[in-house]
Design a protein around this motif. Structure first.
Motif, short mmCIF file in Angstrom:
data_model
loop_
_atom_site.label_atom_id
_atom_site.label_comp_id
_atom_site.label_asym_id
_atom_site.label_seq_id
_atom_site.Cartn_x
_atom_site.Cartn_y
_atom_site.Cartn_z
N GLY A 174 5.00 -8.00 12.61
CA GLY A 174 3.77 -8.32 11.89
C GLY A 174 3.82 -7.85 10.44
O GLY A 174 3.39 -8.56 9.52
N LYS A 175 4.38 -6.66 10.24
CA LYS A 175 4.50 -6.11 8.89
C LYS A 175 5.41 -6.97 8.03
O LYS A 175 5.14 -7.21 6.84
CB LYS A 175 5.04 -4.68 8.98
N GLN A 176 6.50 -7.45 8.61
CA GLN A 176 7.43 -8.31 7.88
C GLN A 176 6.77 -9.63 7.48
O GLN A 176 6.97 -10.12 6.37
CB GLN A 176 8.68 -8.58 8.73
N TYR A 177 5.95 -10.17 8.37
CA TYR A 177 5.19 -11.37 8.03
C TYR A 177 4.30 -11.11 6.81
O TYR A 177 4.19 -11.95 5.91
CB TYR A 177 4.32 -11.81 9.21
N ALA A 178 3.65 -9.93 6.81
CA ALA A 178 2.76 -9.59 5.71
C ALA A 178 3.54 -9.47 4.40
O ALA A 178 3.06 -9.90 3.34
CB ALA A 178 2.02 -8.29 6.01
N LYS A 179 4.73 -8.88 4.46
CA LYS A 179 5.57 -8.75 3.26
C LYS A 179 5.96 -10.12 2.71
O LYS A 179 5.96 -10.36 1.50
CB LYS A 179 6.82 -7.93 3.57
N LEU A 180 6.32 -11.03 3.61
CA LEU A 180 6.67 -12.38 3.18
C LEU A 180 5.46 -13.10 2.61
O LEU A 180 5.57 -13.91 1.68
CB LEU A 180 7.25 -13.17 4.36
N GLY A 181 4.29 -12.77 3.16
CA GLY A 181 3.05 -13.38 2.64
C GLY A 181 2.76 -12.97 1.22
O GLY A 181 2.11 -13.72 0.46
N GLU A 182 3.22 -11.80 0.81
CA GLU A 182 3.02 -11.35 -0.57
C GLU A 182 3.81 -12.21 -1.57
O GLU A 182 3.54 -12.17 -2.77
CB GLU A 182 3.43 -9.88 -0.71
N LEU A 183 4.77 -12.97 -1.04
CA LEU A 183 5.57 -13.86 -1.89
C LEU A 183 4.93 -15.25 -1.98
O LEU A 183 5.60 -16.23 -2.28
CB LEU A 183 7.00 -13.97 -1.33
N TYR A 184 3.62 -15.31 -1.68
CA TYR A 184 2.85 -16.56 -1.75
C TYR A 184 3.27 -17.56 -0.69
O TYR A 184 3.09 -18.77 -0.86
CB TYR A 184 2.92 -17.19 -3.15
N ALA A 191 0.33 -15.86 10.01
CA ALA A 191 1.10 -15.30 11.14
C ALA A 191 0.91 -13.79 11.23
O ALA A 191 0.77 -13.23 12.32
CB ALA A 191 2.58 -15.64 10.98
N ALA A 192 0.91 -13.12 10.08
CA ALA A 192 0.73 -11.66 10.06
C ALA A 192 -0.63 -11.27 10.60
O ALA A 192 -0.75 -10.34 11.40
CB ALA A 192 0.91 -11.13 8.64
N GLY A 193 -1.66 -11.98 10.14
CA GLY A 193 -3.02 -11.69 10.61
C GLY A 193 -3.13 -11.79 12.12
O GLY A 193 -3.68 -10.92 12.79
N VAL A 218 -4.12 -6.41 4.22
CA VAL A 218 -3.31 -6.91 3.10
C VAL A 218 -3.01 -8.39 3.29
O VAL A 218 -3.16 -9.20 2.37
CB VAL A 218 -1.99 -6.11 3.00
N ALA A 219 -2.58 -8.77 4.48
CA ALA A 219 -2.21 -10.16 4.75
C ALA A 219 -3.40 -11.10 4.60
O ALA A 219 -3.30 -12.16 3.95
CB ALA A 219 -1.63 -10.28 6.16
N LEU A 220 -4.55 -10.71 5.17
CA LEU A 220 -5.73 -11.57 5.10
C LEU A 220 -6.30 -11.63 3.68
O LEU A 220 -6.84 -12.67 3.26
CB LEU A 220 -6.79 -11.09 6.10
#
Length: 278
Positions: A174-184, A191-193, A218-220
């Motif tokens: 989940g954390k990795q999804y959030a990190k990728l989400g920071e790249l727009y 997916a992270a949420g 962060v992700a949301l």
């Protein structure tokens, strides 16, 4: 002079003993005398020489199947694998022992060592956790079956360790999804949420709960900031709910400052949408 003689004689005697032992082992290993193999295997086992014992037990185990000594041979054989760190084979042999001797006095110990064999095979959290799942299942069966066992506390500790490992893997995804989400990459924020919400729901007592709640916020938030006009309001509200969930569970969260900053940005998004700029 006497001391010098002793210093020279002792290593020679030791070498002769080792050679004699080695010759005896090789001789019995090639012999067809099952009883001789059994006696020497047990001798090595009791001395802690599990490598030699294992090889001899391997030769004689089929010969003792169904005989009075068969139970003893099979347990020693399985434990020899465990003691020499051949954990896959140890788990398999203990499983065979349990099926073959369900009334054995060694059943409890064999059940624990079977589970512990699979525990030893559990890899680090980032790898496939099939062996972890199997070990957890075996440990749980042992815990439920033998609550009064002398091995209960150790089994419980091992199970908790493996459960945390599984949780860490799930959280890190989940954390990795959030990190990728920071790249727009907005789909990764979605997916992270979802992944982090499921993680907290499925593991309410996890040590990673605070981290997971913050990473979900962060992700949301990133999803809301980068959403189209038609979706922004709903996503901002979801992110604000994530903020409330974090602070409700952890009023003094180590992430409070970062969370408060995100909340201010989310509030600005609402103000801009409503045509109020400050």
């Amino acid at each position: 002079m006497f001391l010098k003689m002793r210093a020279i004689t002792f290593p020679i005697l030791l070498l002769l003993l080792l050679l004699t032992s080695c010759n005896e082992y090789q001789k019995v290993l090639k012999n067809t005398d099952v009883k001789a193999k059994y006696e020497l295997a047990e001798k090595y086992y009791n001395e802690g020489d599990y490598t030699r014992a294992k090889r001899l037990f391997e030769q004689i185990a089929p010969k003792y199947a169904g005989k009075p000594q068969g139970e003893r041979v099979m347990f020693f054989f399985a434990n020899s694998y465990y003691q020499t760190k051949s954990f896959y084979l140890a788990g398999y042999q203990f499983e065979r022992f349990i099926r073959s001797y369900p009334n054995s006095d060694k059943l409890q110990e064999a059940s624990f060592l079977e589970a512990k064999s699979y525990y030893q095979l559990s890899p680090k959290y980032s790898l496939d956790q099939t062996d972890t799942e199997k070990a957890l299942s075996k440990l749980q069966v042992f815990i439920n079956t033998y609550p009064e066992s002398e091995y209960f506390e150790e089994a419980n500790a091992l199970a908790q360790e493996l459960a945390r490992k599984k949780q860490k893997k799930q959280f890190e995804i989940g954390k990795q999804y959030a990190k990728l989400g920071e790249l727009y990459l907005l789909d990764f924020n979605v997916a992270a949420g979802t992944a982090l919400e499921n993680f907290v729901s499925e593991n309410p007592g996890t040590i990673y709960k605070e981290d997971a709640l913050y990473q979900r916020l962060v992700a949301l938030s990133n999803l809301a900031f980068n959403s189209t006009y038609s979706k922004k309001q709903e996503r901002v509200e979801n992110a604000m709910d994530a903020y409330k969930a974090l602070l409700k569970s952890y009023p003094e969260s180590e992430y409070k400052k970062q969370a408060d900053n995100l909340l201010k940005k989310l509030q600005k998004e609402v103000e801009v949408k409503d045509g109020i700029t400050k």
